[in-house]
Motif scaffolding. Sequence first.
Motif, short mmCIF file in Angstrom:
data_model
loop_
_atom_site.label_atom_id
_atom_site.label_comp_id
_atom_site.label_asym_id
_atom_site.label_seq_id
_atom_site.Cartn_x
_atom_site.Cartn_y
_atom_site.Cartn_z
N LYS B 65 -13.13 3.77 -11.76
CA LYS B 65 -13.60 5.12 -12.09
C LYS B 65 -15.12 5.22 -11.94
O LYS B 65 -15.85 4.26 -12.24
N GLY B 66 -15.53 6.35 -11.41
CA GLY B 66 -16.95 6.56 -11.18
C GLY B 66 -17.46 5.97 -9.87
O GLY B 66 -18.63 6.08 -9.56
N GLU B 67 -16.54 5.33 -9.11
CA GLU B 67 -16.99 4.73 -7.85
C GLU B 67 -16.50 5.51 -6.66
O GLU B 67 -15.67 6.41 -6.79
N ARG B 68 -17.04 5.16 -5.49
CA ARG B 68 -16.55 5.79 -4.26
C ARG B 68 -16.42 4.75 -3.16
O ARG B 68 -17.00 3.69 -3.21
N ASN B 69 -15.60 5.08 -2.20
CA ASN B 69 -15.43 4.20 -1.05
C ASN B 69 -15.29 5.09 0.18
O ASN B 69 -15.16 6.32 0.04
N ALA B 70 -15.34 4.49 1.36
CA ALA B 70 -15.24 5.32 2.56
C ALA B 70 -14.27 4.70 3.54
O ALA B 70 -14.10 3.48 3.60
N ALA B 71 -13.62 5.56 4.31
CA ALA B 71 -12.69 5.10 5.33
C ALA B 71 -13.08 5.74 6.65
O ALA B 71 -13.59 6.86 6.68
N ILE B 72 -12.89 4.99 7.74
CA ILE B 72 -13.11 5.57 9.07
C ILE B 72 -11.74 5.82 9.67
O ILE B 72 -10.92 4.91 9.76
N VAL B 73 -11.47 7.07 10.02
CA VAL B 73 -10.15 7.40 10.57
C VAL B 73 -10.32 7.94 11.99
O VAL B 73 -11.38 8.39 12.38
N THR B 74 -9.24 7.83 12.75
CA THR B 74 -9.28 8.27 14.13
C THR B 74 -8.24 9.36 14.36
O THR B 74 -7.12 9.24 13.88
N GLY B 75 -8.62 10.40 15.04
CA GLY B 75 -7.65 11.41 15.42
C GLY B 75 -7.66 12.62 14.48
O GLY B 75 -8.63 12.85 13.76
N VAL B 76 -6.57 13.39 14.51
CA VAL B 76 -6.54 14.69 13.86
C VAL B 76 -5.88 14.64 12.49
O VAL B 76 -6.47 14.98 11.48
N SER B 77 -4.60 14.23 12.42
CA SER B 77 -3.89 14.34 11.15
C SER B 77 -3.85 13.00 10.43
O SER B 77 -3.69 11.95 11.05
N HIS B 78 -4.02 13.11 9.12
CA HIS B 78 -4.17 11.89 8.33
C HIS B 78 -3.40 11.99 7.03
O HIS B 78 -3.04 13.08 6.58
N LYS B 79 -3.19 10.85 6.41
CA LYS B 79 -2.43 10.78 5.17
C LYS B 79 -3.19 9.89 4.21
O LYS B 79 -3.68 8.83 4.59
N ILE B 80 -3.33 10.36 2.98
CA ILE B 80 -3.97 9.50 1.98
C ILE B 80 -2.98 9.26 0.84
O ILE B 80 -2.27 10.18 0.41
N VAL B 81 -2.89 8.01 0.41
CA VAL B 81 -1.99 7.67 -0.68
C VAL B 81 -2.81 6.97 -1.76
O VAL B 81 -3.59 6.07 -1.45
N VAL B 82 -2.68 7.44 -3.02
CA VAL B 82 -3.36 6.74 -4.11
C VAL B 82 -2.34 6.28 -5.13
O VAL B 82 -1.33 6.94 -5.36
N GLU B 83 -2.58 5.12 -5.69
CA GLU B 83 -1.66 4.59 -6.69
C GLU B 83 -2.47 4.01 -7.84
O GLU B 83 -3.43 3.28 -7.64
N GLU B 84 -2.05 4.36 -9.03
CA GLU B 84 -2.82 3.96 -10.21
C GLU B 84 -2.61 2.49 -10.55
O GLU B 84 -1.54 1.94 -10.32
N ILE B 85 -3.68 1.87 -11.03
CA ILE B 85 -3.58 0.49 -11.50
C ILE B 85 -3.87 0.48 -12.99
O ILE B 85 -4.89 1.02 -13.44
N LYS B 86 -2.95 -0.15 -13.75
CA LYS B 86 -3.23 -0.30 -15.18
C LYS B 86 -3.14 -1.77 -15.52
O LYS B 86 -2.17 -2.42 -15.20
N SER B 87 -4.13 -2.28 -16.12
CA SER B 87 -4.29 -3.71 -16.45
C SER B 87 -3.82 -4.60 -15.30
O SER B 87 -2.94 -5.43 -15.44
N ASN B 88 -4.43 -4.35 -14.15
CA ASN B 88 -4.22 -5.14 -12.95
C ASN B 88 -2.80 -5.09 -12.38
O ASN B 88 -2.42 -5.94 -11.59
N VAL B 89 -2.01 -4.11 -12.78
CA VAL B 89 -0.65 -4.00 -12.25
C VAL B 89 -0.49 -2.61 -11.65
O VAL B 89 -0.94 -1.61 -12.21
N LEU B 90 0.12 -2.57 -10.49
CA LEU B 90 0.39 -1.27 -9.87
C LEU B 90 1.45 -0.55 -10.66
O LEU B 90 2.47 -1.14 -11.02
N THR B 91 1.23 0.71 -10.96
CA THR B 91 2.19 1.44 -11.79
C THR B 91 3.35 2.00 -10.99
O THR B 91 4.37 2.38 -11.53
N GLY B 92 3.19 2.06 -9.68
CA GLY B 92 4.27 2.59 -8.85
C GLY B 92 4.22 4.09 -8.72
O GLY B 92 4.99 4.69 -7.98
#
Lengths: 375, 126, 348
Positions: B65-92
Motif C-alpha cells: 500500500k502506498g507504492e507504485r509500479n510500472a509495466a511496459i505493454v505492447t499493442g492496443v488491448s490489455h488486461k490487468i489482474v490484481v489479487e490481494e495478499i494477506k499475511s503472505n498468502v494469496l486470497t484467491g
Amino acid sequence: MRKKSLTKTMNPSVLFLINYAVPIIFIILIAFAIPLSGLSGLYFIRELMIRLSRNSFLILALLIPVMAGMGMNFSIVLGAMAGEIGLIFITDWQIVGISGMLLAILISTPIAVLLGYFAGIVLNRAKGREMVTGFMLAFFMNGIYQLFVLFGMGNIIPISNSSILLPRGYGIRNTINLLGIRQVLDKLIPLKIGDILIPVATFLVIATLCVFITWFRKTKLGQDMRTVGQDNEVARVSGINVENTRVLSIVISTVLACYGQILFLQNIGTMNTYQSHEQVGVFAIAALLVGGASVAKANIPNVFIGVILFHTMFVVAPRAGKALMGQAQLGEYFRVFVSYGVIAFSLALYAWRKRVEKENERKKIMNYRKSILAK
Amino acid sequence: MRKQIIIRTALVTALILIGIFLYVIGKEHKVVIDNRDISIGDITYSASTTYVVWVDNQEIGVIKKGERNAAIVTGVSHKIVVEEIKSNVLTGEKHEKRFRLKTNESATVNIPAIINNANEWIDKTN
Amino acid sequence: MKKKIQNIIENFGLPRIIIFLFLVLLFILTPFVGIRFDTSINDIIVRFGMNGILVLSLIPMVKTGCGLNFGLQLGIIAGILGAVISIEMEMIGFTGFFTAIGIAIFFAVIFGFLYGLLLNKVKGDEMVVATYVGFSSVSFMSIMWLMLPFKSPNMIWAYGGSGLRTTINTKGYWFHVLTDFLKIKIGNYIFFPSGTILFFAFLTFLVWAFFKTKIGTAMIVVGSNTDYANSCGINVDKMRSISVILSTVIAAIGIIVYQESFGFIQLYTAPLFMAFPAVAALLLGGATVGKASIKNVIIGVFLFQSILTMTPSVVSNIIKSDMSETIRIILSNGMIVYALTRITRVRT
C-alpha cells in the motif's frame, strides 16, 4: 615458374588445388587452431549455430550481382545502412517485437531500393572496375550516412526519444539498444536441443531466400543476368537491356543486404550506429570467398561452407592467439589480417587467371592470323 | 498502362496500411500501477492492503500500500489482474479489468479504484 | 559564350570548381566567425608540407598505367619500419632522420619489388587488388608490431604488455628537424617551414627529372600505349615494376616527413586508410586514373588540405559541432568515386 605451371597445367588435381586454394588453406589453419583453442565441442556448435543464423543472409545477398558479372558487391554496405535507419526509427517510436522488426523492414526497403538504384547507376558508369568503385562508394555513403544520422536526425528529421539522442540534442548515440526486437525472430519458434537454442524461424527465412535465389536463376530476369554476366555484347545483341539488368541485380542485392543486416542486428541486440555496417561488406565477401566462390562464380553451397569455415576461424583465432602467444589481441589482428588477406588473395588469383586466359586467347588469334597469312 | 498505375497505387497503399497496422500493434505503452489512496468526486478509496498484479498475463510483482509500479505493454488491448495478499498468502480474490490504449497513450491505473469497481480506475494520458 | 563556359567546366571538372568556390567561401567567412586568417594560412602550409610527398608518391604508378596506388600502405609500412628502427638505434637529429629514410628505402625497395611482381600478374585489376594488399599488409604488420623484439623504452609499453605502443613520440629524436630547418617567421602567426617545403620541392624535382631520362620516357610510353611500348622493344613489366618500386620508396619517405612534422609515429591500424586521402588529393588536383602530373599534385594537395583545415574551424564555429571527420570522408571518397566513374578502361 608458378605462372607457367598455372597456365599450362591440365592436370585436374592441380587445377582443383588452385581453384580451391583458399578453402584448403583455411581448413588446414583451422585444423591447427582448434586444438590450440581448447574449446569444447558443445560451445563450438552453439557458436556456429548463432553465426550461421546471423551471417548467412548477408552473404546470400552477394550472389545475384556475381551472376550478373559484377563481381563481389562491396556496396551491400549501403543496404546495411538502410536497414539501420529503419531500426533507428522503430527504436525511436518504441515499436517492439516481431511487428517492430517487420516495420523496420518496411521502412528501410524503399531506402534500400533507392540506394541500390543509385549504386547500380554509379557502377554502370565504372564498368570493368565495379569492385573498387563499389568499395569506394561504400566509404563515400558512409559519410552521407553520418551526415544524415549524426547531424540530421533530431535536427531536420524529428526524433522524439531523447534516450537515443546525443546529449547535445541532435544526432544519434554511438550505440543503440535494440532490446525491443532482440532475438524476436530467433525465438519466434522456440526449439531447444539440450542446451542449444535453435533459431528455427531465422533458418526458415534463410531457407526461403535460398529457394528464392534458386528460383530466380531460372526466371527470365535471372537468365538475362547470366547472359549479361557472360558477355555484355552478346546480351545486348540478343535484345537484353544490359544497363537495366545490372542495376536491377544491384538493387536486389542491396535490399537483401538490408534485410540481412536487420536479421543480424536482431540477433546481436545492440547496434553500433556508426560502425555496425562498416565491416559488413568485407566480412561477407571474405566468407563467401573462403567458401570456394570466385569473383565470377558463387553458389549457395559456397555461402554455407564459407560461413562455417570463416566463422570457425573467428571463434577460434583469439583463443588460439592467447594460447600461442599469451595475447588475445594477437588473434584479433590475425583474423582481420585473414579477412583482408583472403580477399586480396582471391581477387589477385582471379585477376591473374583472367589475364592469362585473355593472353592465351590472343596468342591463339595471332597464330591463326599467322597461319592464314602463311597460306 | 492505367491498370499498372492502379496496381501500383494499391500496392503502395497496402504497404502503408500494413505499416500503420504494425505501428499500432507494436507500439509500446507505459502503464503505471498505483496502490494509493484516490479521490474520485466526493468519494475517497483508500489503499489498505498488498496486491499482486499481472498485466497481459505477465506478473508485474507485489505492490504494497502506498507504492507504485510500472509495466511496459505492447499493442492496443490489455488486461490487468490484481489479487490481494494477506499475511503472505494469496486470497484467491481476483479483480480483472480490460482496457485499450491508443497510439502514444500511456496510462495510470489505480488499484483501490479497481477493487471498488469505480469508473475512473484508469487515467489515460497522451 | 555558353559553350566556352561549358568547355572550361569540362576541362576543369565540375567537382573541382565546386570545391574551389566552397574554399573561397570559407576564406571569405573566416573573419566573420572569429578565426585568424594568418593562422589558417599557416596551418595549410604546414599540412601541405606534411602530405605533399605522400601524394607525389602516386605519380610514377599512374604514369605507367598501374592506376591509383591504393596499396600506398606498403610504402607507409616501410617508412614506419625505418622510423622505429632509427629510434631503436637512438639516432637523433638529422642523422636519425636520414637513417630512418635510408632504412625505409631499403624496405620499400623490397616491398615494392614484390608488390610490382604481383601487380604485373593482375594487369587491369590493379586497383582492387592493391587495396586489399594494402589492407592485409597493414593488419599483418599489426601482428608484427606486437611481436618484433623492440627494446627502446620510448617505444614499448611501460607496464606489462608486449609490443610497440600505438603512437610513438618523435620528440627527442628527429621531431621537426626538417620543419625547423631555415624556418622563416612572418609576423606572429606564420611560420614558414622552409625545410619541409624545400625537401618536397627537391623530391618533386627529382621525380620530374626522372621522367625526362630515358627510363622515365619509356615508362610514359608504357602508360600511354602498352602495345606500342611492346613493339618499341620496351620491357613493359620491368618498367611497371620500376614505377611501383619508385612509388613505394617515395611513399616511405613521405610518411617519415609526415611523422617528423606531426610528431608521432602511428602504428597498428592507423595507416589502414591513409591511401584514400592521398589519392583524393591527387584527383582533386585534376588527375585521372590514367593521367597525372606534378601540377596535379601541387594543386591537389593545396586544395585538399585547405578544405580540411578550413572546414572544421569555420563550420564548427557556425553550427557548434565538429563536422570535420564527416566532411573529410565525403570529400575524399566522393572525389575517388567520381574519378572512377569518369574513366574509360585503361588498356591492358
